[in-house]
Design a protein around this motif. Structure first.
Motif, mmCIF file in Angstrom:
data_model
loop_
_atom_site.group_PDB
_atom_site.id
_atom_site.type_symbol
_atom_site.label_atom_id
_atom_site.label_comp_id
_atom_site.label_asym_id
_atom_site.label_seq_id
_atom_site.Cartn_x
_atom_site.Cartn_y
_atom_site.Cartn_z
ATOM 1 N N SER A 46 16.062 25.095 5.420
ATOM 2 C CA SER A 46 14.871 24.777 6.206
ATOM 3 C C SER A 46 13.557 25.054 5.485
ATOM 4 O O SER A 46 12.512 24.532 5.886
ATOM 5 N N SER A 47 13.592 25.874 4.438
ATOM 6 C CA SER A 47 12.375 26.134 3.665
ATOM 7 C C SER A 47 12.242 25.188 2.474
ATOM 8 O O SER A 47 11.195 25.175 1.817
ATOM 9 N N GLY A 48 13.287 24.418 2.191
ATOM 10 C CA GLY A 48 13.294 23.550 1.026
ATOM 11 C C GLY A 48 12.511 22.270 1.239
ATOM 12 O O GLY A 48 12.007 21.981 2.324
ATOM 13 N N TRP A 49 12.431 21.484 0.197
ATOM 14 C CA TRP A 49 11.636 20.251 0.206
ATOM 15 C C TRP A 49 12.114 19.281 1.290
ATOM 16 O O TRP A 49 11.324 18.714 2.026
ATOM 17 N N LEU A 50 13.421 19.097 1.406
ATOM 18 C CA LEU A 50 13.952 18.209 2.426
ATOM 19 C C LEU A 50 13.882 18.852 3.807
ATOM 20 O O LEU A 50 13.453 18.227 4.777
ATOM 21 N N GLY A 51 14.310 20.106 3.907
ATOM 22 C CA GLY A 51 14.360 20.771 5.203
ATOM 23 C C GLY A 51 13.015 20.837 5.885
ATOM 24 O O GLY A 51 12.921 20.671 7.116
ATOM 25 N N ALA A 74 12.727 19.304 9.773
ATOM 26 C CA ALA A 74 12.430 20.139 10.947
ATOM 27 C C ALA A 74 11.415 19.505 11.897
ATOM 28 O O ALA A 74 11.657 19.463 13.117
ATOM 29 N N PRO A 75 10.283 18.990 11.428
ATOM 30 C CA PRO A 75 9.336 18.380 12.373
ATOM 31 C C PRO A 75 9.909 17.144 13.070
ATOM 32 O O PRO A 75 9.554 16.873 14.222
ATOM 33 N N LEU A 76 10.762 16.395 12.376
ATOM 34 C CA LEU A 76 11.372 15.227 13.007
ATOM 35 C C LEU A 76 12.316 15.644 14.125
ATOM 36 O O LEU A 76 12.379 14.987 15.174
ATOM 37 N N LEU A 77 13.058 16.717 13.904
ATOM 38 C CA LEU A 77 13.929 17.230 14.958
ATOM 39 C C LEU A 77 13.108 17.616 16.192
ATOM 40 O O LEU A 77 13.457 17.265 17.333
ATOM 41 N N GLU A 78 12.038 18.340 15.948
ATOM 42 C CA GLU A 78 11.210 18.797 17.063
ATOM 43 C C GLU A 78 10.550 17.621 17.785
ATOM 44 O O GLU A 78 10.481 17.593 19.017
ATOM 45 N N VAL A 95 11.002 11.483 0.342
ATOM 46 C CA VAL A 95 11.565 12.586 1.127
ATOM 47 C C VAL A 95 11.449 12.284 2.621
ATOM 48 O O VAL A 95 12.306 12.691 3.420
ATOM 49 N N GLU A 96 10.412 11.519 3.001
ATOM 50 C CA GLU A 96 10.272 11.142 4.409
ATOM 51 C C GLU A 96 11.430 10.243 4.846
ATOM 52 O O GLU A 96 11.973 10.397 5.946
ATOM 53 N N LEU A 140 18.156 12.205 10.718
ATOM 54 C CA LEU A 140 18.051 12.052 12.175
ATOM 55 C C LEU A 140 18.894 10.878 12.652
ATOM 56 O O LEU A 140 19.553 10.961 13.695
ATOM 57 N N ALA A 141 18.909 9.795 11.873
ATOM 58 C CA ALA A 141 19.749 8.653 12.236
ATOM 59 C C ALA A 141 21.221 9.041 12.214
ATOM 60 O O ALA A 141 21.989 8.661 13.102
ATOM 61 N N ALA A 142 21.625 9.820 11.220
ATOM 62 C CA ALA A 142 23.023 10.261 11.130
ATOM 63 C C ALA A 142 23.376 11.187 12.288
ATOM 64 O O ALA A 142 24.481 11.109 12.846
ATOM 65 N N LEU A 143 22.456 12.057 12.656
ATOM 66 C CA LEU A 143 22.687 12.961 13.784
ATOM 67 C C LEU A 143 22.922 12.156 15.067
ATOM 68 O O LEU A 143 23.817 12.461 15.854
#
Length: 319
Positions: free
Chosen positions: A8-13, A17-21, A200-201, A208-211
């Motif tokens: 969650s602190s990495g470049w991808l994470g 995180a904001p997309l999940l929220e 990265v976006e 999110l699509a996979a989730l």
């Protein structure tokens, strides 16, 4: 859903995180380095910690984007890659089964598809890479451990019906390439949108699509990269004079590049074909080479990140 997000602190994470929220999910960030989206500082290799998180936080889904990566090879021993990338993935899968988690998204890498022979580029044609490419002969411990983790995900779907989607992502790192290249960082990244890069976006949006699709798909694996303009018929000319092929698809590319003092690629030795993700997952990267050229044409900022000084939070924290 309450989604455990590793890395969650990495470049991808930090982009996931904001997309999940925004999608109404609760992101539970786990990372060995502190960060704005990290709730728990710790490692996926710590089985007790992982089990405790699932029990205490009511985890309902997992996005496992945390890992040791190729640049970490010079900083960590081989055992650390096994502990984090293989055992850490196993810990998460076991916890998911124990707590009846039904959605598991695993961030893998196209790097595991690049054998020493592919990297050498000795073939007279560019290698066309999609989900069916074989044999898989990773050239370093990073690729080997990510391939092993993929296979464990496959096993847990087979044995426990865990809905698991694997995303083999192309390049999206912001830093300079760790190999010696004659082109500037931005020039090189722009070129890679022809055959092996995504933003990265877009990588975050694909998770999110996979989730969302995991319950329907059950188990699947997708290669992710920006849509390539090339066709299989281009594989020979791409090895002979790639710039000519690019100019055929994008006639103003040579002029736009010359205005910046940039160079189009002389040789392209591999092409990542992400069309299956579009057909089956319903996901297509928004940013491609045409978007890069459009930004250059309009005098707009380039649509990808480049930061020559970027360091992962874990590395930066060690200093």
């Amino acid at each position: 859903m309450r989604v455990l997000l590793t890395g969650s602190s990495g470049w991808l994470g930090r982009h996931i995180a904001p997309l999940l929220e925004a999608a109404g999910h609760e992101a539970i960030g786990l990372d060995p380095a502190p960060g704005a989206h990290t709730d728990i500082v710790g490692s996926v290799a710590d089985r007790v910690l992982v089990m405790q998180i699932f029990a205490d936080r009511g985890v309902e889904a997992v996005i496992h984007s945390g890992a040791l990566h190729k640049p970490d090879i010079v900083r960590y021993p081989t055992q650390a890659f096994v502990d984090v990338n293989v055992t850490g993935t196993l810990n998460l899968l076991e916890a998911s089964v124990a707590h009846n988690v039904q959605r598991f998204v695993f961030t893998s890498t196209t790097s595991l598809m690049i054998s020493a022979a592919v990297r050498a580029g000795a073939s007279e044609r560019a290698v066309w890479l999609d989900e069916n490419f074989a044999p898989l002969e990773p050239r370093n411990i990073y690729g080997i451990t990510k391939l092993a983790a993929e296979q464990i995900c496959r096993l847990y779907h087979h044995n426990h019906a865990l809905r698991c989607i694997i995303l083999r992502t192309g390049r999206f790192f912001p830093e300079e390439d760790d190999t010696d290249l004659p082109l500037s960082g931005e020039n090189n990244k722009a070129n890679e949108f022809l055959n092996r890069r995504l933003t990265v976006e877009d990588a975050a949006a694909a998770h999110l699509a996979a989730l969302d699709r995991a319950p329907t798909l059950g188990f699947d694996l997708f290669l992710l990269a920006a849509p390539s303009p090339f066709a299989p018929a281009d594989v020979v000319p791409l090895k002979v004079n790639a710039a000519t092929v690019v100019a055929r698809y994008f006639p103003d590319a040579p002029t736009l590049y010359a205005a910046r003092g940039w160079q189009l690629p002389g040789v392209i030795d591999r092409v990542y074909d992400a069309r299956r993700a579009e057909r089956v997952l319903g996901f297509r990267c928004r940013t491609d080479f045409a978007a890069v050229l459009a930004a250059m044409r309009d005098g707009a900022p380039l649509p990808f990140a480049h930061d020559a000084t970027y360091q992962s939070p874990l590395v930066a924290g060690d200093k």
